[in-house]
Design an enzyme around this catalytic site. Structure first.
Site, PDB file in Angstrom:
ATOM      1  N   SER A  40      51.826  -7.135  30.280  1.00  0.00           N
ATOM      2  CA  SER A  40      52.490  -6.692  29.048  1.00  0.00           C
ATOM      3  C   SER A  40      51.502  -6.894  27.910  1.00  0.00           C
ATOM      4  O   SER A  40      51.582  -7.819  27.128  1.00  0.00           O
ATOM      5  CB  SER A  40      53.783  -7.482  28.823  1.00  0.00           C
ATOM      6  OG  SER A  40      53.526  -8.797  28.406  1.00  0.00           O
ATOM      7  N   HIS A 148      57.454  -8.717  34.259  1.00  0.00           N
ATOM      8  CA  HIS A 148      56.942  -9.637  35.276  1.00  0.00           C
ATOM      9  C   HIS A 148      57.891  -9.807  36.462  1.00  0.00           C
ATOM     10  O   HIS A 148      57.630 -10.596  37.353  1.00  0.00           O
ATOM     11  CB  HIS A 148      56.674 -11.026  34.675  1.00  0.00           C
ATOM     12  CG  HIS A 148      55.537 -11.032  33.693  1.00  0.00           C
ATOM     13  ND1 HIS A 148      55.276 -12.087  32.862  1.00  0.00           N
ATOM     14  CD2 HIS A 148      54.589 -10.105  33.416  1.00  0.00           C
ATOM     15  CE1 HIS A 148      54.221 -11.807  32.103  1.00  0.00           C
ATOM     16  NE2 HIS A 148      53.790 -10.615  32.412  1.00  0.00           N
ATOM     17  N   GLU A 157      60.126 -14.148  29.547  1.00  0.00           N
ATOM     18  CA  GLU A 157      59.894 -15.501  30.054  1.00  0.00           C
ATOM     19  C   GLU A 157      60.897 -16.494  29.504  1.00  0.00           C
ATOM     20  O   GLU A 157      61.127 -16.541  28.296  1.00  0.00           O
ATOM     21  CB  GLU A 157      58.482 -15.984  29.659  1.00  0.00           C
ATOM     22  CG  GLU A 157      57.409 -15.031  30.130  1.00  0.00           C
ATOM     23  CD  GLU A 157      56.021 -15.382  29.635  1.00  0.00           C
ATOM     24  OE1 GLU A 157      55.824 -16.487  29.082  1.00  0.00           O
ATOM     25  OE2 GLU A 157      55.120 -14.540  29.796  1.00  0.00           O
ATOM     26  N   GLU A 200      54.269 -15.140  37.567  1.00  0.00           N
ATOM     27  CA  GLU A 200      53.781 -16.394  36.989  1.00  0.00           C
ATOM     28  C   GLU A 200      54.429 -17.610  37.637  1.00  0.00           C
ATOM     29  O   GLU A 200      54.416 -18.714  37.089  1.00  0.00           O
ATOM     30  CB  GLU A 200      54.006 -16.398  35.471  1.00  0.00           C
ATOM     31  CG  GLU A 200      53.175 -15.308  34.778  1.00  0.00           C
ATOM     32  CD  GLU A 200      53.209 -15.377  33.271  1.00  0.00           C
ATOM     33  OE1 GLU A 200      53.974 -16.173  32.701  1.00  0.00           O
ATOM     34  OE2 GLU A 200      52.446 -14.624  32.639  1.00  0.00           O
ATOM     35  N   ASP A 235      59.588 -16.305  25.775  1.00  0.00           N
ATOM     36  CA  ASP A 235      58.685 -15.254  25.311  1.00  0.00           C
ATOM     37  C   ASP A 235      59.447 -13.954  25.497  1.00  0.00           C
ATOM     38  O   ASP A 235      59.643 -13.503  26.630  1.00  0.00           O
ATOM     39  CB  ASP A 235      57.384 -15.240  26.129  1.00  0.00           C
ATOM     40  CG  ASP A 235      56.450 -14.099  25.703  1.00  0.00           C
ATOM     41  OD1 ASP A 235      56.775 -13.388  24.728  1.00  0.00           O
ATOM     42  OD2 ASP A 235      55.386 -13.925  26.351  1.00  0.00           O
ATOM     43  N   GLU A 278      58.455 -16.763  21.302  1.00  0.00           N
ATOM     44  CA  GLU A 278      57.247 -15.930  21.201  1.00  0.00           C
ATOM     45  C   GLU A 278      57.611 -14.448  21.158  1.00  0.00           C
ATOM     46  O   GLU A 278      58.519 -14.004  21.858  1.00  0.00           O
ATOM     47  CB  GLU A 278      56.378 -16.250  22.431  1.00  0.00           C
ATOM     48  CG  GLU A 278      55.099 -15.434  22.564  1.00  0.00           C
ATOM     49  CD  GLU A 278      54.339 -15.825  23.836  1.00  0.00           C
ATOM     50  OE1 GLU A 278      54.503 -16.973  24.330  1.00  0.00           O
ATOM     51  OE2 GLU A 278      53.591 -14.978  24.356  1.00  0.00           O
ATOM     52  N   ASP A 304      52.008 -13.297  19.848  1.00  0.00           N
ATOM     53  CA  ASP A 304      51.085 -12.994  20.955  1.00  0.00           C
ATOM     54  C   ASP A 304      50.580 -11.561  20.750  1.00  0.00           C
ATOM     55  O   ASP A 304      49.506 -11.348  20.167  1.00  0.00           O
ATOM     56  CB  ASP A 304      51.835 -13.179  22.283  1.00  0.00           C
ATOM     57  CG  ASP A 304      51.039 -12.716  23.496  1.00  0.00           C
ATOM     58  OD1 ASP A 304      49.842 -12.426  23.366  1.00  0.00           O
ATOM     59  OD2 ASP A 304      51.622 -12.636  24.600  1.00  0.00           O
ATOM     60  N   LYS A 329      44.514 -16.127  23.693  1.00  0.00           N
ATOM     61  CA  LYS A 329      44.112 -15.562  24.984  1.00  0.00           C
ATOM     62  C   LYS A 329      42.717 -14.971  24.799  1.00  0.00           C
ATOM     63  O   LYS A 329      42.586 -13.880  24.220  1.00  0.00           O
ATOM     64  CB  LYS A 329      45.068 -14.439  25.396  1.00  0.00           C
ATOM     65  CG  LYS A 329      46.462 -14.869  25.812  1.00  0.00           C
ATOM     66  CD  LYS A 329      47.361 -13.640  26.024  1.00  0.00           C
ATOM     67  CE  LYS A 329      48.695 -14.015  26.632  1.00  0.00           C
ATOM     68  NZ  LYS A 329      49.671 -12.882  26.573  1.00  0.00           N
ATOM     69  N   HIS A 357      47.218 -18.429  29.717  1.00  0.00           N
ATOM     70  CA  HIS A 357      46.760 -17.624  30.863  1.00  0.00           C
ATOM     71  C   HIS A 357      47.210 -16.171  30.677  1.00  0.00           C
ATOM     72  O   HIS A 357      47.845 -15.843  29.675  1.00  0.00           O
ATOM     73  CB  HIS A 357      47.388 -18.187  32.142  1.00  0.00           C
ATOM     74  CG  HIS A 357      48.881 -18.025  32.188  1.00  0.00           C
ATOM     75  ND1 HIS A 357      49.632 -18.245  33.314  1.00  0.00           N
ATOM     76  CD2 HIS A 357      49.768 -17.652  31.213  1.00  0.00           C
ATOM     77  CE1 HIS A 357      50.906 -18.009  33.053  1.00  0.00           C
ATOM     78  NE2 HIS A 357      51.014 -17.664  31.788  1.00  0.00           N
ATOM     79  N   LYS A 380      50.204 -22.426  27.975  1.00  0.00           N
ATOM     80  CA  LYS A 380      51.100 -21.644  28.816  1.00  0.00           C
ATOM     81  C   LYS A 380      50.332 -21.293  30.063  1.00  0.00           C
ATOM     82  O   LYS A 380      49.339 -20.571  29.996  1.00  0.00           O
ATOM     83  CB  LYS A 380      51.462 -20.328  28.123  1.00  0.00           C
ATOM     84  CG  LYS A 380      52.594 -20.429  27.137  1.00  0.00           C
ATOM     85  CD  LYS A 380      52.911 -19.041  26.567  1.00  0.00           C
ATOM     86  CE  LYS A 380      53.729 -18.193  27.516  1.00  0.00           C
ATOM     87  NZ  LYS A 380      53.980 -16.839  26.982  1.00  0.00           N
TER      88      LYS A 380
HETATM   89  P1  PGA Z   1      50.720 -10.769  30.198  1.00  0.00           P
HETATM   90  O1  PGA Z   1      51.963 -11.661  29.772  1.00  0.00           O
HETATM   91  O2  PGA Z   1      49.620 -11.638  30.664  1.00  0.00           O
HETATM   92  O3  PGA Z   1      51.311  -9.903  31.284  1.00  0.00           O
HETATM   93  O4  PGA Z   1      50.346  -9.951  28.988  1.00  0.00           O
HETATM   94  C1  PGA Z   1      51.855 -12.909  29.193  1.00  0.00           C
HETATM   95  C2  PGA Z   1      52.518 -12.970  27.846  1.00  0.00           C
HETATM   96  O5  PGA Z   1      53.074 -11.957  27.330  1.00  0.00           O
HETATM   97  O6  PGA Z   1      52.501 -14.025  27.231  1.00  0.00           O
HETATM   98 ZN    ZN Z   2      53.574 -13.200  25.362  1.00  0.00          ZN
END
Ligand code: PGA
Ligand code: ZN
Length: 414
Positions: A40, A148, A157, A200, A235, A278, A304, A329, A357, A380
């Site tokens: 995502s 996911h 999440e 995850e 999230d 998030e 994010d 990230k 991650h 995370k």
């Molecule tokens: P992604 O999801 O690694 O699939 O982008 C993680 C997140 O949105 O925090």
């Molecule tokens: Zn996110």
């Protein structure tokens, strides 16, 4: 100086190809960096170079071997800023679309790890420099929805947040109790089939509505005896359930506008011990983030997709006081130097760092070392399951044990 840079096609935790970059110095010191991959992704992220519908990264490997390798020969591997500047200038695009964010981040991480090795330093110590590093609070994603998972949950999440513990080890093992208690509840209510895990490591029971997932988790926390010590978070990854044409969020069988979604979050924060939220709105809604953050002072609202680890967008968020937290990230922006500029800017504005991650990971534990090195408030890295997630948790346990660092949960006030 750097003598050799080589790309290798490897596989990530979803069985997709990704790249590993090996770097070697003229003194024979060697290490590597891997490129993780999101599902995502934010639209402002660095572009990954992939072909055949993502099924090969051969062109990215060629870029490492024929373009990046000759450009870095002879450079001191400890000159991270110079190495990254060369990558950024050779690429010369806004979003790393020429060299690929996957090639640049793997190279940048390879340089950092090789430099640490050349100095015989732990990676986290090399990153920390003179600062004293701490162990981050884990945000464990134990129920998966959205992109996911295969269920109907729109929120991506559902997270537990073990704050009130003296050490990372206690926090992690208490979280594992909750994870196990959740597994028991799911087995009881939906059957063993639904204890299979998502990308995850979280479970994806056949739930349809947000409150069902929050209820399950809250019950598991209470059953495991951790109410008041383990909190909750989400999230939403709201860009993924935002209908651009209608300008509405499609969630729990309803179509909500931004104000209605905000009201929804306010009621959830009333009903559950939520401390972390998030991407509650789609990735351009800076003002809505600000509004929610100002109404939920005790929740770390976090950007994010909103920022994609890029100071250009963080500056807007700071101006508008959009969030108390930022996701970090490194592969969203493409180099370690740009990632550290981002974390420095956030820190200077008292914004909490949440190192993260991606849903597609390798077993390398770099992100754990990085989180400690920058004294990230949170990390995370998924549920306490699946090797590519546990490699990070195990590294944190090891660092805490061997170097006696303090746990950031000790310093967290609601
Ligand atoms: P992604 O999801 O690694 O699939 O982008 C993680 C997140 O949105 O925090
Ligand atoms: Zn996110």
């Amino acid at each position: 100086g750097i003598e050799k840079v080589r790309g290798l096609e490897i596989i990530d935790s979803r069985g997709n190809p990704t790249i590993r970059v090996f770097m070697k110095t003229s003194d024979g010191i060697e290490s590597f960096g891997d490129a993780p991959a999101g599902a995502s992704k934010g639209t402002r992220e660095a572009i990954e170079i992939r072909d055949d519908n993502g099924l090969t990264v051969k062109r990215a490997i060629d870029i490492v071997n024929y373009i990046i390798d000759p450009a870095l020969h002879g450079i001191d591997v400890r000159e991270q800023a110079i190495i990254d500047k060369i990558l950024i200038e050779m690429d010369s695009t806004e979003n790393k679309s020429r060299l690929g964010g996957n090639t640049t981040i793997a190279t940048s991480i390879a340089a950092l790890k090789t430099a640490a090795r050349s100095l015989d330093l732990e990676v986290f110590k090399y990153i920390a420099g003179p600062r004293s590093p701490k162990i981050p609070i884990p945000l464990l994603n134990i129920i998966n929805g959205g992109l996911h998972a295969g269920n109907k949950l729109k929120i991506q999440e559902f997270i537990i947040v073990p704050i009130k513990f003296n050490t990372f080890k206690e926090a992690l093992f208490a979280s594992i109790d909750v994870y196990r208690s959740l597994k028991g509840l799911i087995t009881e209510r939906y059957g063993k089939l639904y204890t299979a895990v998502g990308d995850e490591g979280g479970f994806s029971p056949p739930l349809e509505e947000t409150r069902e997932a929050l209820d399950l988790i809250y019950t598991s926390i209470k059953n495991a005896g951790y109410e008041g010590r383990i909190y909750m978070g989400m999230d939403a990854a709201a860009s993924d359930f935002f209908d651009n044409k209608k300008g509405k969020y499609v969630i729990d069988g309803k179509e909500l506008d931004g104000n209605q979604l905000l009201e929804f979050y306010l009621s959830l924060a009333n009903e559950y011990p939520i401390v972390y939220l998030e991407d509650p709105f789609e990735e351009n809604s800076f003002d809505k983030f600000s509004e929610l953050q100002s109404k939920l002072k005790n929740v770390v609202i976090t950007g994010d997709d909103l920022y994609t680890t890029n100071i250009r967008y963080l500056k807007i968020g700071i101006e508008k006081m959009s969030t108390k937290g930022v996701i970090v990230k490194p592969n969203q922006v493409g180099t370690i130097t740009e990632t550290m500029e981002f974390t420095d800017l956030a820190r200077r504005n008292s914004i909490k760092l949440i190192t993260s991650h991606r849903s597609g990971e390798t077993e390398d534990n770099f992100i754990a070392e990085f989180a400690v090195g920058i004294s990230s408030d949170f990390i995370k890295t998924g549920a306490p399951a699946r090797g590519e997630r546990t490699s990070k948790y195990n590294k944190l346990l090891e660092i805490e044990n061997r170097f006696e660092l303090e746990y950031n949960g000790k310093y967290f006030y609601l």
